[in-house]
Structures are given as C-alpha cells and as structure tokens.
Design an enzyme around this catalytic site. Sequence first.
Site, PDB file in Angstrom:
ATOM      1  NE  ARG A   1     -12.885 -16.188-106.799  1.00 42.38           N
ATOM      2  CZ  ARG A   1     -13.077 -15.750-108.039  1.00 42.38           C
ATOM      3  NH1 ARG A   1     -13.050 -14.451-108.279  1.00 42.38           N
ATOM      4  NH2 ARG A   1     -13.278 -16.582-109.041  1.00 42.38           N
TER       5      ARG A   1
ATOM      6  CE  LYS B   1     -19.839 -24.882-109.669  1.00 40.18           C
ATOM      7  NZ  LYS B   1     -19.160 -23.921-110.541  1.00 40.18           N
TER       8      LYS B   1
HETATM    9  N1  BES Z   1     -15.047 -24.936-108.744  1.00 35.29           N
HETATM   10  C1  BES Z   1     -15.320 -23.909-109.669  1.00 35.29           C
HETATM   11  C2  BES Z   1     -14.336 -23.877-110.836  1.00 35.29           C
HETATM   12  C3  BES Z   1     -14.304 -25.100-111.718  1.00 35.29           C
HETATM   13  C4  BES Z   1     -14.945 -25.085-112.938  1.00 35.29           C
HETATM   14  C5  BES Z   1     -13.594 -26.221-111.358  1.00 35.29           C
HETATM   15  C6  BES Z   1     -14.889 -26.192-113.764  1.00 35.29           C
HETATM   16  C7  BES Z   1     -13.538 -27.331-112.180  1.00 35.29           C
HETATM   17  C8  BES Z   1     -14.183 -27.320-113.385  1.00 35.29           C
HETATM   18  C9  BES Z   1     -15.278 -22.546-108.977  1.00 35.29           C
HETATM   19  O1  BES Z   1     -15.653 -22.566-107.635  1.00 35.29           O
HETATM   20  C10 BES Z   1     -16.266 -21.682-109.669  1.00 35.29           C
HETATM   21  O2  BES Z   1     -17.416 -21.983-109.617  1.00 35.29           O
HETATM   22  N2  BES Z   1     -15.782 -20.623-110.311  1.00 35.29           N
HETATM   23  C11 BES Z   1     -16.637 -19.725-110.999  1.00 35.29           C
HETATM   24  C12 BES Z   1     -16.207 -18.320-110.657  1.00 35.29           C
HETATM   25  C13 BES Z   1     -17.169 -17.269-111.110  1.00 35.29           C
HETATM   26  C14 BES Z   1     -18.456 -17.366-110.345  1.00 35.29           C
HETATM   27  C15 BES Z   1     -16.532 -15.926-110.906  1.00 35.29           C
HETATM   28  C16 BES Z   1     -16.472 -19.988-112.497  1.00 35.29           C
HETATM   29  O3  BES Z   1     -15.355 -20.303-112.932  1.00 35.29           O
HETATM   30  O4  BES Z   1     -17.455 -19.933-113.203  1.00 35.29           O
HETATM   31 MN    MN Z   2     -17.714 -22.432-107.344  1.00 36.36          MN
END
Ligand code: BES
Ligand code: MN
Length: 534
Positions: A390, A310
């Site tokens: 997931r 990230k």
């Molecule tokens: N933990 C994150 C989602 C999240 C985002 C939680 C902001 C709390 C605040 C999740 O694991 C994630 O990174 N999701 C990605 C999915 C994508 C790679 C398909 C996302 O939402 O960007």
């Molecule tokens: Mn994630």
Amino acid sequence: MRTELSFAPLAGIATELLAVLAVDTQPAKGRDAKPQPTLLTADAQVQAAAAGVLATGEYKAGANETLLLHAPAGLAARRLLIVGLGKLAKATPHSVREAAGTAVRFAKPRGIREIVVALPENFSKSPLHAVAVVEGALVGDFDPDTYRSERKDQSIETLTIAAPADADRAATEAAVAEGVILGESQNFARSLVNEPGNKLTPTILGQRAALMAQEVGLGWEVHSTKMLDQLKMGAFSSVAQGSAEPPALIVLRYEPEGVTEGPILHPTDKDPSVGAPVHHPTDKDPSVGAPVLGLVGKGITFDSGGISIKPSDNMDKMKCDMAGGAAIIAAMRAIALLKPRVRVFAIVCAAENMPSGSAQKPGDVQTAMPLDPDKPGKTIEIVNTDAEGRLVLADGITYARRLGATHLIDAATLTGAISVALGKITAGAFSNDDATYARFEAGLAVSGEKFWRLPLGEEYAELIKSDIGDIKNTGGRFGGAITAAEFLHTFVEDTPWIHLDIAGVAWVEDARPFIAKGPSGAAVRSILEWVRSF
Ligand code: BES
Ligand code: MN
Ligand code: ZN
C-alpha cells in the site's frame, strides 16, 4: 508455439492429435438422467469414429474430461482426443479456453509436438471461441521449470485451428491473431512472476518492461531513487530504503492516434444503471473528451516483510509479490497490440522489501507524494513494515493522478486477508464508483476470471487513522483486505477507481488439467477487458 488455420474437412487432416470438444446435452435432471456426450463437430466421419465408445456411457463430457482414441477409424489423424466442456447450458468461451489448455497439456508429456484443435460447431458461431481456443492453448503450453538444468522442452510447436468450411475466414483469422496476443501476454506476465527475486530485481523488471515496450511500440520511462526523491515519493522510497537493490518507477504509455486528451468522462460513466455493454465502438461524440486510463501495479520483487519480518514458511513464495505489476505490464503489451481507441498509461512501483540497518522501522513516520507539488503530502505512521504494498501504491496512485488519469485501476498481491475472505479461487475487487465497476464486472463474462466486490466505507477508514500523523499503514486483524483498500482510497480520493487484490490467486497451488502449477497470469485479461470497454 506457431498457430495455423485450416478450413479443410477434419477427417482428412493428417496430424499426431486431433482434439474435438464435446458437451453433455442431457437436459433433464433426476434419477434417470444420464450424461449425453455430444461432439461439437458436424464431421460425420469424426462422429462415426467416436460413436462406439460414446455409446458405452463411460465418457461423460465433464469439464476438462478427456477420452483418447488411437488410430481412429476413417480419420487421417493418428489420435482423436475428445475434451469435455461439461453441461451445455453452462458451457462458455471460458470452458472452451480451458478445454484447449487441457488438450495441450494432454499432448505435452506424451511427446506430441503438433496438434489440431477443431473449433466447436453447432454450439455457437461466435469468433470468441476461436479466440478462446488459441488463448487457452497458449496458456496451457506454459511450464515454469525454466531453471531445470536438464529441462526437457515439451512445448507444442504447431497448433492448427480447424475451422468449419463455412466459417467467416477474415473473422476467424482475426480471432486467432487476438488469441495469440491474449495468450502470449498472460504468459509474459507468468514468466515475470516465475522469476526468483535474485533473477528479477526491480531494475531488471524495469529492463524487461522497457524491452517489451520497444518491441510493441509503447512509450516508456524507467526511473529510480533520484526521481523518487524529486517527486517526493516518501512512501515508495521508505520501502526501497532497506534493500541494496534500487527501486524502479516504471512508466508505460499507450497513445492511439487521433484520440484527444482530456479529463472529461464518457457519458455512460455518469449513469450507474449502465452495466451491460462491454465494448463501446460508437464512442465518437466529439463533444466528449477522451478518458485517460491509469493502470497502477505493485511490483515488490521480493517481500521479506522488512523489519516486521515474515515467518520462513512459504516466504519463498514472496517472489510473486510483483504479480500485480506484471499483470499491468502484460496488459499494456496486449493493449499495444490490440490498439483500443483510448489513452492508457501504466505505473509500476518496483522495490524489494528487506530488513537491514537502513530499513524503515515500525513507528517511523513517512510523507507520501503530494498531489499538488506545492502542498505537503499525507503523513503515514508505519505500524508494520510488512504492509509495504500500500505504501508503494500510494505514491504510484498519486503519480498517476498527476499525469492526468481520469480513471484508475490497480492490481496488487496486497493482503493475506483477501484469501482468508475469498479463498484461493476468487480475487477481491473494490471500487469507489459504481459505473466504473460496472464496466469491469461486465468484462468478467469475457475474461472468465473470478472477482468479488467487497465494500469500502468510512467506518473502515476510521480503523487506519493515526494518533501521530494522518494515517497508519495497518488497520488490525479484522477486515484486513478492506482497510488496505481504504488506505489506497485515501490517495485515490474521488478519481473513479478499481482496486484488485490478487494475493490469493496469483499462484496456482496445484496443477489443473489446463494450467501448470505456478504463476497464474491473473488479472491480465480482466484489466484488458476493462480498458476495451472505454
Ligand atoms: N505481499 C503480502 C501479501 C501476500 C500474502 C501476498 C500472501 C501473497 C500471498 C503483503 O505485503 C503483506 O505482507 N501483507 C500483510 C499485511 C499486514 C501486515 C497488515 C498481510 O497480509 O499479512
Ligand atoms: Mn508485505
Ligand atoms: Zn507484499
């Protein structure tokens, strides 16, 4: 916070702060409509003490609007605080919950450690309000600054609930006790979510859950790598493999006495027209086997994104990526103490998502846990290692089905896309079964939480088909929260199920009058109401 109950006349109660609720009873709309603040107490001396200032019109009894009177005439209290619920027609137990939190958060920074909150009168006699006052006060009392070296503990030491003299004593006492359980359970979830990743590893989350389970009398097991291997949880393991911290598979069990085991549905589950009833105290038909509820939570104690790392901005917030798991653990605490007549168990899949030489890579193919131990599991192409929630949930859901869940609910901070869709105000909900969802939706009126149902569908499932294996773990930019839900649906199959995506609401971004900035405790209440509907 200690809670006490008083049936004495309000005017005679000696306290640092007496909080009384008010509503705006102005019925008409239009140009000349002026707010009409009305105190929700029948106490003539309290009415008299506030009459002068209320007549000025400067206080409107808006939601969480406060008015403070020092040394109120004729009252034994040193301060009278009036807290608004807003318009009478819109006031609900949830407004009362917020108002009680507002009273507590008003008192805390002023050095007040003891308050009295009067239960609203001439509004409704419902014991729900006593529950709401206590719950809201406890939620309001929570502050997240636990690691400040010179922390000033501003907690309220004693909360006294002042009930009208003619209130049903036993019912009010029971309501106060329930409010304590609800408030403390939400704060338990918030204290877990508040912990940074270095202080709350998957192992420590498992220990905290086990400790809680022992305190309240739940069955519990915490497993790690070896058990994941034995169960062939290839999806869950693939997330954990990049971290020096071992994963934790947390299992909590609630088994009420005399409730029989069996995968037979409640008759109302087959009738999609049933949406209204929240509680079913007459579920006594012995010919009907009892449902077994499986609660599944995402417990990523820190989500760096893994190799698909990230950006640094706000990555610190990813300590809250176990908020779904915390909500499930906290709901189990409340269930153990409130003792509904239904079997419930929880599975929380805890891991840290990290990049390292042993981390999984985009393009890797993983094999998920099979439902039938003699058959192969579904294969998953890892397109993005940041779509890890997931993966852990896939195996958690399959395990819950293997343990005999007849109904499933999962909670997860699953996607950023859910906050693009619904903002940071409303959380997302998905379901493959209208009757099961109807129970959840009916409970929202009690929990006061905002969830909005989004669709599932074959066309969305198409987007996560893989060229190399069965499915891939992302479905592209559009409809990201839905394709994530469809990914879970692949493992849920036709077990009645609800998925809660709380990524947008797990963290309160700005302090509100009734709740501190920080972890919200979202979903604990609504999951509990869903469980109680069985
Ligand atoms: N933990 C994150 C989602 C999240 C985002 C939680 C902001 C709390 C605040 C999740 O694991 C994630 O990174 N999701 C990605 C999915 C994508 C790679 C398909 C996302 O939402 O960007
Ligand atoms: Mn994630
Ligand atoms: Zn995540």
